[in-house]
Design a protein around this motif. Structure first.
Motif, short mmCIF file in Angstrom:
data_model
loop_
_atom_site.label_atom_id
_atom_site.label_comp_id
_atom_site.label_asym_id
_atom_site.label_seq_id
_atom_site.Cartn_x
_atom_site.Cartn_y
_atom_site.Cartn_z
N TYR A 234 60.46 5.73 66.84
CA TYR A 234 61.18 4.45 66.80
C TYR A 234 60.22 3.33 66.36
N PRO B 171 66.12 6.89 79.31
CA PRO B 171 65.72 6.65 77.92
C PRO B 171 64.61 5.61 77.81
N LEU C 125 67.48 6.74 68.37
CA LEU C 125 66.21 6.45 69.05
C LEU C 125 66.20 5.11 69.78
N GLY C 126 67.10 4.24 69.40
CA GLY C 126 67.16 2.92 70.01
C GLY C 126 68.16 2.09 69.24
N ASN D 59 63.85 3.82 75.20
CA ASN D 59 64.20 2.70 74.32
C ASN D 59 65.62 2.22 74.62
N MET E 239 69.30 3.86 73.22
CA MET E 239 69.03 5.26 72.88
C MET E 239 70.14 6.16 73.39
N VAL F 80 59.88 10.24 70.68
CA VAL F 80 60.97 9.30 70.39
C VAL F 80 60.47 7.86 70.40
#
Length: 152
Positions: free
Chosen positions: A93, A120, A143-144, A122, A125, A89
């Motif tokens: 990202y 997480p 992902l962010g 990021n 996320m 991930v």
């Protein structure tokens, strides 16, 4: 062939695909699974990530390149698979993806998303899960923080 701890032994790509296909109880012969994988990673807009004995294949959306579909082929232990999920991930990202979607039938895989969501890597996320009419699960993974413009 059972899963193989990548800290003990790195499988070659053919072995990894074979173990992953066996673990997901693929209905197709190994030769077909391998040929399909090779063709898949050569498709335009596909990206290939490998961490230990786990491979992730991502296909970006032609219309919205910050979004894509992905799947994982895992032949590694659960702790290593979780660690590869974190690395994936972060790298996806950094590669410019904001949202990725995957589908699978094994409910236990939801634990990986739960674990990553607890810490997480990021900002921004998260994920959501839907159960599809065919019994599969679909996870949309943010992902962010969403970014504007094309991927770098």
């Amino acid at each position: 062939m059972p899963i193989v701890d990548s800290r003990q032994q790195m499988l070659d790509l053919g072995q990894l695909i074979k173990v992953a296909a066996e673990n997901t109880k693929s209905e197709y012969p190994m030769e077909f699974v391998y040929a399909a994988f090779v063709k898949e990673v050569q498709m335009p807009d596909s990206k290939f990530y490998r961490y230990g004995n786990t491979v992730y294949v991502v296909h970006s959306s032609p219309k919205t390149p910050r979004k894509g579909m992905f799947r994982a082929l895992n032949a590694d232990t659960a702790p290593n698979f979780l660690a590869s999920g974190y690395a994936f991930v972060v790298d996806a990202y950094k590669a410019g993806f904001d949202t990725l979607v995957t589908q699978f039938s094994d409910q236990s895989l939801l634990n990986i998303f739960r674990q990553i969501a607890k810490n997480p890597p990021n900002p921004g996320m998260g994920y959501n899960v839907a159960k599809l009419s065919d019994g599969q699960f679909q996870v949309a993974l943010q992902l962010g923080t969403s970014r504007k413009g094309a991927q770098q």
